[in-house]
Motif scaffolding. Structure first.
Motif, short mmCIF file in Angstrom:
data_model
loop_
_atom_site.label_atom_id
_atom_site.label_comp_id
_atom_site.label_asym_id
_atom_site.label_seq_id
_atom_site.Cartn_x
_atom_site.Cartn_y
_atom_site.Cartn_z
N ASP A 125 0.91 -1.18 0.19
CA ASP A 125 0.25 -0.02 -0.21
C ASP A 125 0.76 1.25 -0.07
O ASP A 125 1.13 1.93 1.11
CB ASP A 125 -0.91 -0.03 1.14
CG ASP A 125 -1.90 1.08 1.06
OD1 ASP A 125 -2.21 1.71 0.15
OD2 ASP A 125 -2.52 1.49 2.29
N ASP A 126 1.44 1.54 -1.17
CA ASP A 126 2.19 2.72 -1.11
C ASP A 126 1.97 3.75 -2.22
O ASP A 126 2.58 4.77 -2.59
CB ASP A 126 3.83 2.33 -1.70
CG ASP A 126 4.16 1.51 -3.01
OD1 ASP A 126 2.89 1.47 -3.72
OD2 ASP A 126 5.21 1.38 -3.17
N ASN A 127 0.86 3.46 -2.84
CA ASN A 127 0.30 4.33 -4.09
C ASN A 127 1.45 4.47 -5.06
O ASN A 127 1.32 5.67 -5.85
CB ASN A 127 -0.22 5.54 -3.72
CG ASN A 127 -1.44 5.46 -2.34
OD1 ASN A 127 -2.21 4.71 -2.77
ND2 ASN A 127 -1.36 6.27 -1.54
N ASN A 128 2.32 3.50 -5.34
CA ASN A 128 3.22 3.82 -6.52
C ASN A 128 3.58 2.38 -7.09
O ASN A 128 4.41 2.54 -7.86
CB ASN A 128 4.71 4.21 -5.52
CG ASN A 128 5.52 4.54 -6.67
OD1 ASN A 128 5.27 5.23 -7.62
ND2 ASN A 128 6.96 4.45 -6.49
N MET B 232 16.28 -5.95 -11.41
CA MET B 232 15.10 -6.94 -10.36
C MET B 232 14.63 -6.10 -9.82
O MET B 232 15.17 -5.06 -8.88
CB MET B 232 16.42 -8.02 -9.81
CG MET B 232 17.23 -8.92 -10.85
SD MET B 232 18.00 -10.16 -10.11
CE MET B 232 16.76 -11.01 -9.05
N ASN B 233 13.62 -6.48 -9.28
CA ASN B 233 12.67 -5.80 -8.46
C ASN B 233 12.39 -6.45 -7.02
O ASN B 233 12.09 -7.63 -7.08
CB ASN B 233 11.25 -5.60 -9.17
CG ASN B 233 11.26 -4.81 -10.35
OD1 ASN B 233 11.39 -3.55 -10.20
ND2 ASN B 233 11.17 -5.22 -11.25
N LYS B 234 12.78 -5.84 -5.94
CA LYS B 234 12.16 -6.49 -4.75
C LYS B 234 11.90 -5.37 -3.86
O LYS B 234 12.58 -4.22 -3.74
CB LYS B 234 13.45 -7.02 -4.20
CG LYS B 234 13.21 -7.58 -2.79
CD LYS B 234 12.20 -8.60 -2.47
CE LYS B 234 12.37 -9.00 -1.26
NZ LYS B 234 11.22 -9.17 -0.46
N VAL B 235 10.59 -5.26 -3.55
CA VAL B 235 10.03 -3.96 -2.91
C VAL B 235 9.22 -4.61 -1.67
O VAL B 235 8.56 -5.51 -1.70
CB VAL B 235 9.13 -3.24 -3.49
CG1 VAL B 235 8.52 -2.05 -2.85
CG2 VAL B 235 9.74 -2.86 -4.88
N SER B 236 9.60 -4.02 -0.54
CA SER B 236 9.08 -4.44 0.78
C SER B 236 8.77 -3.28 1.75
O SER B 236 9.46 -2.16 1.48
CB SER B 236 9.83 -5.54 1.41
OG SER B 236 11.08 -5.29 1.64
N LYS B 237 7.97 -3.36 2.56
CA LYS B 237 7.59 -2.32 3.30
C LYS B 237 8.73 -2.11 4.45
O LYS B 237 9.41 -3.13 4.88
CB LYS B 237 6.06 -2.31 4.39
CG LYS B 237 5.07 -2.24 3.67
CD LYS B 237 3.88 -2.25 4.38
CE LYS B 237 2.72 -1.97 3.79
NZ LYS B 237 1.48 -2.08 4.92
#
Length: 44
Positions: free
Chosen positions: A7-10, A37-42
């Motif tokens: 939930d980051d609006n991005n 490479m994509n890795k996104v976490s809170k």
């Protein structure tokens, strides 16, 4: 592989594709524009 948004609006799933760019035998998320490479976490 289970992919879910944070939930980051991005989040832009239209720019992500699964690829085996490193010949590691499995698909990993990559940016369609930059091949990064994509890795996104809170951050907690």
């Amino acid at each position: 592989m289970k992919i879910k948004t944070i939930d980051d609006n991005n989040t832009r799933f239209d720019l992500v594709e699964l690829a085996d760019d490193g010949n590691i035998g499995r698909l990993t998320p990559h940016c369609k524009k930059h091949r990064a490479m994509n890795k996104v976490s809170k951050v907690y």
